[in-house]
Design a protein around this motif. Structure first.
Motif, PDB file in Angstrom:
ATOM      1  N   VAL A 141       0.842  -1.205   0.000  1.00 58.76           N
ATOM      2  CA  VAL A 141       0.000   0.000   0.000  1.00 58.76           C
ATOM      3  C   VAL A 141       0.874   1.251   0.000  1.00 58.76           C
ATOM      4  CG1 VAL A 141      -1.687   1.338   1.319  1.00 58.76           C
ATOM      5  CG2 VAL A 141      -1.902  -1.150   1.210  1.00 58.76           C
ATOM      6  N   ARG A 142       1.862   1.259   0.917  1.00 56.30           N
ATOM      7  CA  ARG A 142       2.641   2.491   1.112  1.00 56.30           C
ATOM      8  C   ARG A 142       3.459   2.833  -0.131  1.00 56.30           C
ATOM      9  NH1 ARG A 142       5.571   1.775   6.261  1.00 56.30           N
ATOM     10  NH2 ARG A 142       3.641   2.416   7.258  1.00 56.30           N
ATOM     11  N   SER A 143       4.154   1.831  -0.683  1.00 54.77           N
ATOM     12  CA  SER A 143       5.026   2.231  -1.784  1.00 54.77           C
ATOM     13  C   SER A 143       4.383   1.970  -3.144  1.00 54.77           C
ATOM     14  CB  SER A 143       6.395   1.573  -1.669  1.00 54.77           C
ATOM     15  OG  SER A 143       6.238   0.188  -1.578  1.00 54.77           O
ATOM     16  N   ARG A 144       3.908   0.744  -3.379  1.00 52.74           N
ATOM     17  CA  ARG A 144       3.454   0.452  -4.736  1.00 52.74           C
ATOM     18  C   ARG A 144       2.183   1.221  -5.101  1.00 52.74           C
ATOM     19  NH1 ARG A 144       5.784  -3.789  -7.260  1.00 52.74           N
ATOM     20  NH2 ARG A 144       4.981  -2.603  -9.016  1.00 52.74           N
ATOM     21  N   LEU A 145       1.191   1.182  -4.213  1.00 52.24           N
ATOM     22  CA  LEU A 145      -0.068   1.871  -4.526  1.00 52.24           C
ATOM     23  C   LEU A 145       0.168   3.376  -4.673  1.00 52.24           C
ATOM     24  CD1 LEU A 145      -3.162   2.119  -4.781  1.00 52.24           C
ATOM     25  CD2 LEU A 145      -3.324   2.008  -2.312  1.00 52.24           C
ATOM     26  N   THR A 146       0.859   3.955  -3.720  1.00 55.19           N
ATOM     27  CA  THR A 146       1.043   5.411  -3.748  1.00 55.19           C
ATOM     28  C   THR A 146       1.886   5.820  -4.958  1.00 55.19           C
ATOM     29  OG1 THR A 146       0.894   5.382  -1.358  1.00 55.19           O
ATOM     30  CG2 THR A 146       1.735   7.394  -2.337  1.00 55.19           C
ATOM     31  N   ARG A 147       2.920   5.019  -5.278  1.00 57.18           N
ATOM     32  CA  ARG A 147       3.764   5.371  -6.428  1.00 57.18           C
ATOM     33  C   ARG A 147       3.019   5.231  -7.748  1.00 57.18           C
ATOM     34  NH1 ARG A 147       8.794   2.052  -6.984  1.00 57.18           N
ATOM     35  NH2 ARG A 147       7.979   0.906  -5.322  1.00 57.18           N
ATOM     36  N   SER A 148       2.020   4.317  -7.773  1.00 59.36           N
ATOM     37  CA  SER A 148       1.310   4.076  -9.038  1.00 59.36           C
ATOM     38  C   SER A 148       0.165   5.058  -9.253  1.00 59.36           C
ATOM     39  CB  SER A 148       0.703   2.662  -9.051  1.00 59.36           C
ATOM     40  OG  SER A 148       1.654   1.719  -8.711  1.00 59.36           O
ATOM     41  N   LEU A 149      -0.078   5.914  -8.267  1.00 64.16           N
ATOM     42  CA  LEU A 149      -1.285   6.743  -8.298  1.00 64.16           C
ATOM     43  C   LEU A 149      -1.513   7.470  -9.629  1.00 64.16           C
ATOM     44  CD1 LEU A 149      -1.971   8.561  -4.920  1.00 64.16           C
ATOM     45  CD2 LEU A 149      -3.476   7.102  -6.267  1.00 64.16           C
ATOM     46  N   GLY A 150      -0.438   8.072 -10.149  1.00 61.38           N
ATOM     47  CA  GLY A 150      -0.568   8.870 -11.379  1.00 61.38           C
ATOM     48  C   GLY A 150      -1.249   8.079 -12.492  1.00 61.38           C
ATOM     49  N   LYS A 151      -0.861   6.796 -12.615  1.00 54.52           N
ATOM     50  CA  LYS A 151      -1.410   5.968 -13.705  1.00 54.52           C
ATOM     51  C   LYS A 151      -2.815   5.470 -13.388  1.00 54.52           C
ATOM     52  CE  LYS A 151       2.952   4.115 -15.351  1.00 54.52           C
ATOM     53  NZ  LYS A 151       3.918   3.281 -14.685  1.00 54.52           N
ATOM     54  N   LEU A 152      -3.225   5.588 -12.130  1.00 54.55           N
ATOM     55  CA  LEU A 152      -4.522   5.009 -11.737  1.00 54.55           C
ATOM     56  C   LEU A 152      -5.668   6.009 -11.819  1.00 54.55           C
ATOM     57  CD1 LEU A 152      -3.247   3.094  -8.581  1.00 54.55           C
ATOM     58  CD2 LEU A 152      -3.958   2.083 -10.755  1.00 54.55           C
TER      59      LEU A 152
END
Ligand code: HEM
Length: 511
Positions: A141-152
């Protein structure tokens, strides 16, 4: 002197010892204030044999009880005190300590969760202390989800469009809706798109489970709490609520397992697949973060549903209740949406520039955080804080949120001012602290420190995107008075029965 010489036998001594032990235990159980050295502020009243009534008084009036205790004239409880809560006796700590304890690992969130949510009992294992699964889950959640936000952001917006059409409809006449029930499926659909991908976010069975599981979970938690700890494993085998909980978990497993197996098979078959062609969702991030370590994927998905869906829906629901009778504020919000999203589209920079919306959301949380006691922890050791406050090992602690409505900290603190943080953000030094996702002892609706909510960036994005759609596509207004907040112990919920009226309008820009 030898006891035998006084005519006292060993068996008499044992009996006397036992009697004294039982008496001490009875006094401690019947008068828990003794154990807590007078620090227990909502003790039983005379002639109350059990704590049931004290718990009830806490459930219906925690906010008042906590405020009164901190403000007691003699200042006896100004730093901290014990309270009988619906989760046993807990220590309520003043927010001035939040900064000091925020990264202190002697305060354990996972021990608190395991003890409070029966983590060792079948059906409740999502809160069992499990270092590997917890790290995996939080890192995803902390790294992958937050880092992917732009594409989501684009995919999230697509799901909002489809869910609003289905649940809010294109009806151009004023009509009333039950707001909370209309918001939940919209948040659930977009969240599921990000957690499980396109296929499952349109699967009616999964949508039902992901929405219902939080309620089933907390109902089962409460059902077991009425039993003494030692009997809970047994009670859980027969309790209808616990059976229902386990059945939901099994159903979730049946839905998720084939998808996971299919993904794993494809991954093996195309092991040289470029990372860019892999799905961009939590199933995949957990797989990659686990890197072959074993974990329970269905449990992780249910856990994230519990952490994410009702909390986010609650914030959006309360925000809409707060602004529905403020047409000028709604107009300003619409202008902001048109200029930012109209210029940048669904980009992180655009969401960042929705500064008035950010302020409205933060103000909503200031007055009604999801809980008025945050940073829940159990102490793993005896702790003495810098000013001498002592917290024994094994104490359940939570930090009071009352700074958030303190008149000394916020002007006209008891009133909703949607522009408050928008204005504060303009002041030098307050640009960052006034943002929705920032945490501090004056505003910690997302907690604070090491365990501050790792999903808050995602939650903020979801709520902002959904609000953009709702405000441009619908006129909204209150039906009568603003529905009151539902208080249940420290939990504060947007009114699940509250209605608003809506009608479809023409959006000025395509979303
Ligand atoms: C408006 C929505 C939300 C609110 C108000 C909220 C609130 C909170 C709070 C108060 C905490 C405890 C923080 C602490 O003790 O310091 C927390 C923890 C957590 N939240 Fe959220 N949350 C929200 C949305 C989400 C979402 C969308 C996710 C996942 C995508 C999420 C995942 C988590 C997790 C995994 C934790 C545990 C962190 C840890 O143990 O270190 N939350 N949340």
């Amino acid at each position: 002197m030898d006891p035998e010489s006084l005519g006292v036998r060993d068996s008499d001594l044992v009996r006397a010892g036992l009697a004294i032990g039982v008496a001490i235990l009875a006094i401690i159980v019947l008068f828990p204030g003794i154990r807590y050295k007078g620090g227990l502020v909502n003790n039983k009243k005379p002639f109350e044999l059990s704590w049931t009534n004290a718990k009830r008084r806490f459930q219906s009036g925690a906010r008042g009880l906590i405020t009164t205790a901190f403000n007691q004239n003699d200042g006896k409880h100004k730093d901290a005190f014990y309270m009988v809560t619906d989760n046993g006796v807990e220590m309520i700590i003043h927010p001035k300590y939040a900064h000091e304890i925020r990264n202190d690992e002697r305060f354990s969130i996972s021990a608190y969760n395991e003890q409070s949510f029966h983590g060792r009992i079948p059906g409740f294992e999502m809160f069992k202390e499990n270092v590997v699964e917890e790290q995996l889950f939080i890192n995803a959640v902390r790294s992958r989800l937050t880092r992917s936000l732009g594409k989501l952001l684009g995919p999230i917006s697509e799901e909002v469009t489809s869910a609003l059409r289905q649940h809010w409809t294109d009806n151009k006449e004023w009509h009333s809706i039950s707001l909370h029930s209309a918001v939940l499926p919209v948040i659930a659909q977009q969240s599921s798109r990000v957690f499980l991908g396109e296929e499952l976010c349109h699967n009616a069975d999964w949508m039902r489970i992901t929405v219902n599981h939080t309620v089933s979970f907390f109902m089962a938690v409460e059902a077991l709490r009425v039993w003494p700890k030692i009997l809970r494993p047994l009670a859980a085998r027969f309790s209808p609520m616990c059976k229902n909980l386990r059945a939901e978990i099994e159903e979730a497993r049946r839905i998720i397992t084939p998808i996971l197996e299919n993904r794993r098979a494809q991954q093996q078959a195309h092991s040289k697949h470029a990372a860019s062609t892999r799905p961009n969702d939590l199933i995949e991030w957990l797989e990659e973060t686990a890197d072959g370590r074993s974990y329970d994927a269905a449990r992780a998905q249910l856990k994230i549903s519990v952490a994410a869906i009702h909390t986010t829906s609650d914030l959006l629901t309360q925000t809409l209740f707060n602004i529905a009778d403020k047409p000028a504020l709604i107009q300003d919000l619409r202008k902001e949406i048109m200029s930012t999203i109209g210029t940048h589209g669904w980009e992180k920079a655009a969401l960042y520039n929705l500064k008035l919306m950010d302020s409205v959301l933060k103000e909503t949380q200031r007055l009604k955080p999801i809980s008025i006691g945050t940073m829940v922890r159990v102490t793993l050791d005896d702790v003495t804080l810098s000013d001498g406050l002592r917290i024994p090992k094994g104490t359940k602690t939570l930090v009071s949120c009352h700074n958030m409505w303190d008149k000394g900290i916020y002007d006209h603190a008891d009133q909703f001012d949607g522009y408050r943080f928008y204005e504060l953000r303009k002041l030098p030094g307050q640009e960052n602290s006034s943002q929705l996702v920032s945490t501090s002892p004056d505003h910690f609706a997302f907690g604070h420190g090491l365990h501050a909510c790792p999903g808050r960036f995602f939650a903020a994005a979801e709520v902002k995107i959904t609000l953009c759609h709702i405000l441009l596509k619908y006129d909204i207004r209150l039906v009568g008075e603003r529905p009151n907040v539902i208080e249940h112990g420290v939990a504060q919920y947007a009114n699940a029965w509250g209605q608003i009226e809506i009608k479809r309008r023409e959006e000025e820009i395509a979303l």
